[in-house]
Design a protein around this motif. Sequence first.
Motif, mmCIF file in Angstrom:
data_model
loop_
_atom_site.group_PDB
_atom_site.id
_atom_site.type_symbol
_atom_site.label_atom_id
_atom_site.label_comp_id
_atom_site.label_asym_id
_atom_site.label_seq_id
_atom_site.Cartn_x
_atom_site.Cartn_y
_atom_site.Cartn_z
ATOM 1 N N VAL A 12 -0.769 -6.001 17.729
ATOM 2 C CA VAL A 12 0.145 -6.464 18.773
ATOM 3 C C VAL A 12 0.865 -5.256 19.359
ATOM 4 C CG1 VAL A 12 0.474 -8.655 17.574
ATOM 5 C CG2 VAL A 12 2.109 -6.790 17.185
ATOM 6 N N GLY A 13 1.526 -5.467 20.482
ATOM 7 C CA GLY A 13 2.255 -4.401 21.138
ATOM 8 C C GLY A 13 3.673 -4.267 20.622
ATOM 9 N N ILE A 14 4.303 -3.136 20.952
ATOM 10 C CA ILE A 14 5.670 -2.897 20.505
ATOM 11 C C ILE A 14 6.633 -3.925 21.080
ATOM 12 C CG2 ILE A 14 6.225 -1.304 22.395
ATOM 13 C CD1 ILE A 14 7.289 -0.935 18.695
ATOM 14 N N GLY A 15 6.346 -4.383 22.296
ATOM 15 C CA GLY A 15 7.194 -5.409 22.901
ATOM 16 C C GLY A 15 7.162 -6.708 22.120
ATOM 17 N N SER A 16 5.998 -7.047 21.605
ATOM 18 C CA SER A 16 5.883 -8.272 20.805
ATOM 19 C C SER A 16 6.693 -8.165 19.528
ATOM 20 C CB SER A 16 4.415 -8.545 20.464
ATOM 21 O OG SER A 16 3.676 -8.837 21.628
ATOM 22 N N PHE A 17 6.705 -6.970 18.926
ATOM 23 C CA PHE A 17 7.503 -6.788 17.715
ATOM 24 C C PHE A 17 8.974 -7.051 18.001
ATOM 25 C CE2 PHE A 17 10.234 -4.451 14.869
ATOM 26 C CZ PHE A 17 9.670 -4.668 13.619
ATOM 27 N N TYR A 18 9.513 -6.405 19.042
ATOM 28 C CA TYR A 18 10.942 -6.517 19.315
ATOM 29 C C TYR A 18 11.321 -7.861 19.930
ATOM 30 C CZ TYR A 18 11.715 -1.711 17.944
ATOM 31 O OH TYR A 18 11.811 -0.540 17.206
ATOM 32 N N GLU A 19 10.337 -8.631 20.308
ATOM 33 C CA GLU A 19 10.618 -9.982 20.770
ATOM 34 C C GLU A 19 11.082 -10.862 19.610
ATOM 35 O OE1 GLU A 19 8.449 -13.475 23.445
ATOM 36 O OE2 GLU A 19 7.309 -11.710 22.793
ATOM 37 N N GLU A 22 0.804 -1.219 0.000
ATOM 38 C CA GLU A 22 0.000 0.000 0.000
ATOM 39 C C GLU A 22 0.846 1.281 0.000
ATOM 40 O OE1 GLU A 22 -2.470 -0.358 3.421
ATOM 41 O OE2 GLU A 22 -3.696 -1.982 2.582
ATOM 42 N N LYS A 23 1.963 1.281 0.749
ATOM 43 C CA LYS A 23 2.684 2.517 0.998
ATOM 44 C C LYS A 23 4.095 2.568 0.416
ATOM 45 C CE LYS A 23 0.367 3.293 5.470
ATOM 46 N NZ LYS A 23 -0.135 4.652 5.185
ATOM 47 N N GLY A 24 4.718 1.397 0.225
ATOM 48 C CA GLY A 24 6.134 1.378 -0.131
ATOM 49 C C GLY A 24 6.992 1.306 1.117
ATOM 50 N N TYR A 25 8.167 0.741 0.980
ATOM 51 C CA TYR A 25 9.008 0.429 2.142
ATOM 52 C C TYR A 25 9.341 1.666 2.971
ATOM 53 C CZ TYR A 25 13.020 -1.340 4.783
ATOM 54 O OH TYR A 25 13.892 -1.691 5.783
ATOM 55 N N GLU A 26 9.733 2.741 2.340
ATOM 56 C CA GLU A 26 10.195 3.920 3.073
ATOM 57 C C GLU A 26 9.105 4.530 3.951
ATOM 58 O OE1 GLU A 26 13.231 4.570 3.167
ATOM 59 O OE2 GLU A 26 13.911 3.331 1.491
ATOM 60 N N LYS A 27 7.853 4.371 3.560
ATOM 61 C CA LYS A 27 6.754 5.008 4.289
ATOM 62 C C LYS A 27 6.114 4.094 5.336
ATOM 63 C CE LYS A 27 5.557 8.211 0.582
ATOM 64 N NZ LYS A 27 4.484 8.702 -0.337
ATOM 65 N N VAL A 28 6.586 2.863 5.435
ATOM 66 C CA VAL A 28 6.050 1.937 6.437
ATOM 67 C C VAL A 28 6.825 2.093 7.737
ATOM 68 C CG1 VAL A 28 5.698 -0.485 7.055
ATOM 69 C CG2 VAL A 28 5.304 0.268 4.706
ATOM 70 N N SER A 29 6.098 2.272 8.834
ATOM 71 C CA SER A 29 6.738 2.387 10.145
ATOM 72 C C SER A 29 6.406 1.169 10.996
ATOM 73 C CB SER A 29 6.267 3.647 10.869
ATOM 74 O OG SER A 29 4.896 3.522 11.236
ATOM 75 N N ILE A 30 7.235 0.920 11.980
ATOM 76 C CA ILE A 30 6.972 -0.188 12.902
ATOM 77 C C ILE A 30 5.654 0.025 13.626
ATOM 78 C CG2 ILE A 30 7.779 -1.293 15.029
ATOM 79 C CD1 ILE A 30 10.637 -0.856 14.042
ATOM 80 N N ARG A 31 5.376 1.269 13.994
ATOM 81 C CA ARG A 31 4.117 1.541 14.696
ATOM 82 C C ARG A 31 2.908 1.208 13.809
ATOM 83 N NH1 ARG A 31 3.179 3.220 19.363
ATOM 84 N NH2 ARG A 31 5.409 3.667 19.666
ATOM 85 N N GLN A 32 2.990 1.507 12.529
ATOM 86 C CA GLN A 32 1.909 1.135 11.619
ATOM 87 C C GLN A 32 1.756 -0.381 11.531
ATOM 88 O OE1 GLN A 32 3.338 3.101 8.107
ATOM 89 N NE2 GLN A 32 2.139 4.966 8.469
ATOM 90 N N VAL A 33 2.881 -1.063 11.506
ATOM 91 C CA VAL A 33 2.844 -2.527 11.407
ATOM 92 C C VAL A 33 2.169 -3.135 12.634
ATOM 93 C CG1 VAL A 33 4.247 -4.629 11.361
ATOM 94 C CG2 VAL A 33 4.860 -2.691 9.902
#
Length: 225
Positions: free
Chosen positions: A58-65, A41-52
């Motif tokens: 899921v929470g940010i902790g789950s991402f970095y796990e 939808e956005k392209g790599y540069e415009k995708v943020s971890i928070r959007q993901v």
Amino acid sequence: MKDTPASALKTTKTQRRRPAQSRARATADAIREAFVQLLVEKGYEKVSIRQVIGLAGVGIGSFYEYFSSKEALAAVCIHLRIKAIAADMRASIDAHRAEPLPARVDALLDAQSAAALTEPEQWAALFLVERKVSGIEAFRHMYGEFVALWAEALSAGADWPAGADAEQAAFASHAMAYSLVSQALMAMPGHLDAAALRRLVGNAVHGYLSTLAPRAYRLYRFTTD
């Protein structure tokens, strides 16, 4: 060849730990699926971890796990899809060893291109990202392993000519298939005729191989007429 390609990516660790339990696997899967959807939808540069994580629920902790960064997430997404294609190619080789050369080649082309032609938008985005997160040595390793799969498929039957260089033919066959599919997806987003592209790839590879193994192709046409 027993191993499937490791990846066309950097050789550094990209996934913090492997999700062993079903809930953990579901979390990691949700993160990867959300990333690919946003990538399209956005392209790599415009995708943020928070959007993901917002889309994945899921929470940010789950991402970095599971992932150390957005780049690591992209690397894992590409790695797993490449690994799946390699497994499909391995299965194709094992299932079609007894068939004539042209039939083996067609089966391998189907195994190699089916995923990209079924989900062209996702693969177009992933091919573009691959160029951002790939290291040259890892890419060469991946490429070599796919060439080895092709070499095994070509030489699996008695109809491969004794004097023909299977390794060179495998390199050319993989190069044509990989390049035609990846470049078509990136160059013609939204305008892809999957069936026409598959025919183009088949014509290119069969045309080349028929010059190396003309007898195998003549016999195949005779038996299928």
